[in-house]
Write an enzyme that holds these catalytic residues in place. Structure first.
Site, PDB file in Angstrom:
ATOM      1  N   ASP A  77     -13.950  57.848  75.329  1.00 48.26           N
ATOM      2  CA  ASP A  77     -13.325  56.529  75.295  1.00 48.26           C
ATOM      3  C   ASP A  77     -12.141  56.585  74.334  1.00 48.26           C
ATOM      4  O   ASP A  77     -12.113  57.402  73.413  1.00 48.26           O
ATOM      5  CB  ASP A  77     -14.313  55.480  74.804  1.00 48.26           C
ATOM      6  CG  ASP A  77     -15.402  55.187  75.820  1.00 48.26           C
ATOM      7  OD1 ASP A  77     -15.471  55.897  76.842  1.00 48.26           O
ATOM      8  OD2 ASP A  77     -16.203  54.259  75.576  1.00 48.26           O
ATOM      9  N   HIS A 135     -16.898  64.709  75.842  1.00 42.40           N
ATOM     10  CA  HIS A 135     -17.489  65.500  76.911  1.00 42.40           C
ATOM     11  C   HIS A 135     -16.465  66.489  77.463  1.00 42.40           C
ATOM     12  O   HIS A 135     -15.276  66.422  77.131  1.00 42.40           O
ATOM     13  CB  HIS A 135     -17.980  64.581  78.038  1.00 42.40           C
ATOM     14  CG  HIS A 135     -19.002  63.568  77.599  1.00 42.40           C
ATOM     15  ND1 HIS A 135     -20.309  63.584  78.033  1.00 42.40           N
ATOM     16  CD2 HIS A 135     -18.908  62.497  76.764  1.00 42.40           C
ATOM     17  CE1 HIS A 135     -20.976  62.581  77.493  1.00 42.40           C
ATOM     18  NE2 HIS A 135     -20.132  61.899  76.718  1.00 42.40           N
ATOM     19  N   SER A 152     -11.605  59.030  65.929  1.00 44.09           N
ATOM     20  CA  SER A 152     -10.693  60.130  65.638  1.00 44.09           C
ATOM     21  C   SER A 152      -9.788  60.370  66.843  1.00 44.09           C
ATOM     22  O   SER A 152      -9.438  59.428  67.549  1.00 44.09           O
ATOM     23  CB  SER A 152     -11.476  61.390  65.269  1.00 44.09           C
ATOM     24  OG  SER A 152     -10.607  62.322  64.666  1.00 44.09           O
TER      25      SER A 152
END
Length: 409
Positions: free
Chosen positions: A191, A267, A378
């Site tokens: 995200d 991911h 981050s």
């Protein structure tokens, strides 16, 4: 004649005497006040060979105090920065393009002097402290309200389930919350917000529009899986040729910023094989879009973990960039990785090869497979090789979620 002079002198004394007595009285009063003030000062005594000497601390004799001065100057500078940001937002609303205003060397040096690594380690320790059962809901609710967290997507919605802040930050999602796009070859690994994307030109990568960093400084020298000795830094064209393995291909990049309220895991963005990991210990400056517009080569200053390998079109890399309070970067299949550790010094890097005598290829990753996690928000940077007809399905500044398409052929 003498009598007249004497009479004049006596008259003058009669006029001056009252003023003299008044002046003497004022002088005595002032001296007494000073002496009383000095008696109230904390006194230190020390001995010399000659006599005992009493002294008062010098700092108590100064009217200027360093703390108020620092607060005033720091607050004024912060206010000026906020005004600059407000002015930029207003100009953006009018559709005017604002050239980036970069920080000077002294400003970057001053920022880097802040012990962000130590503070981030302390924050990490604090996150591990187990919260009392009654305190969990208020603390997590405040965080949810502040950063707009959607707990309906969490695999466990009950706030009392998370024993500490670290568990709450690394919460898992429901399987159906992030469907993985199967139509496009590259998906978003996390995200976040798209800061920049496009083709790498002149070995320079844009962290935001108009602010670049060196590709070689960011990735470090190219290594071979068979030989981890590092040759001298090659010229730009030579370094690009080391990355681009197939004729007719180009290098592309995409920068994704994860805000504190975003899902913190990342991911695999495609089907690829990870052959090498490089860890750069560094600073832990903030990587929010405002800082990325202000500090050139921000991502090269910060601590980061570079994973490199190959996909069906050639070279592929994913870099997890640390930030303030995000010194902890975890890669699930790499147990030897320890980020923000005091044993590593800035300006160096540590290499690890996943290609061994028993494993000639490396670590295979499937698109959408769990790869790692941050302790807080981050940045993820993708740099990869692809044919010239590769197209991004993005807009700069848009919000994106894990599993959505980044681009395809």
């Amino acid at each position: 004649m003498a009598t007249s002079v004497r009479s004049r002198f006596l008259r003058l004394l009669r006029v001056v005497a009252p003023w003299r007595s008044s002046l003497l009285h004022c002088e005595n009063t002032a001296v007494s006040h000073v002496l009383q003030s000095l008696r109230k000062l904390p006194v230190r005594a020390f001995y010399t060979n000659a006599r005992r000497v009493h002294t008062a601390p010098a700092r108590t004799l100064f009217l200027l105090r360093p703390l108020p001065i620092l607060l005033v100057t720091g607050g004024g500078y912060a206010g000026y920065r906020q005004y600059e940001k407000y002015r930029e937002r207003e100009l953006e609303k009018l559709g005017l393009e604002i050239p980036p205003k970069l920080a000077g060397h002294w400003e970057v040096a001053l920022y880097k002097s802040v012990p962000t690594r130590l503070l981030s380690r302390a924050w990490g320790r604090l996150n591990q402290v187990e919260l009392p059962h009654w305190l969990r809901r208020p603390v997590y609710s405040l965080y949810i309200w502040t950063f707009g967290v959607n707990m309906k997507e969490a695999a466990v919605e009950d706030l009392h389930h998370y024993r500490n802040l670290s568990e709450f930050f690394r919460r898992k999602l429901k399987p159906q919350a992030r469907p993985v796009c199967g139509l496009h070859s590259v998906i978003s690994p996390s995200d976040g917000k798209i800061l920049n994307f496009g083709q790498v030109k002149n070995c320079e990568v844009e962290q935001v529009k108009g602010v670049t960093y060196s590709l070689e400084s960011f990735l470090g020298p190219r290594t071979s899986t068979d030989d981890l000795s590092f040759p001298p830094a090659p010229p730009c064209g030579s370094f690009r040729n080391q990355l681009v393995t197939r004729e007719g291909n180009e290098l592309y990049h995409c920068v994704i910023y994860l805000a504190p309220g975003d899902y913190h895991c990342f991911h695999s963005p495609t089907d690829w094989t990870v052959s090498h990991r490089r860890h750069f210990p560094g600073s832990l400056m903030s990587v929010n879009p405002g800082m990325a517009r202000w500090i050139k080569e921000l991502f090269c200053h910060n601590e980061r973990v570079v994973l490199t390998g190959d996909w069906k079109h050639g070279f592929f890399s994913l870099t997890a960039v640390g930030a303030t309070n995000v010194g902890s970067i975890r890669i699930y299949f790499d147990r030897d990785l320890h980020t923000n550790s005091p044993r590593y010094s800035k300006g160096s890097y540590n290499d690890f090869s996943f290609v061994t005598h028993t494993n000639k290829e490396g670590i295979p990753m499937r698109k959408g497979e769990h790869l790692g996690e941050f302790n807080l928000g981050s940045t993820i940077v993708l740099i990869f090789e692809a044919p010239k007809d590769f197209n991004f399905k993005l807009k700069a500044g848009q919000k994106i979620r894990f599993g959505e398409a980044l681009g395809s052929l």
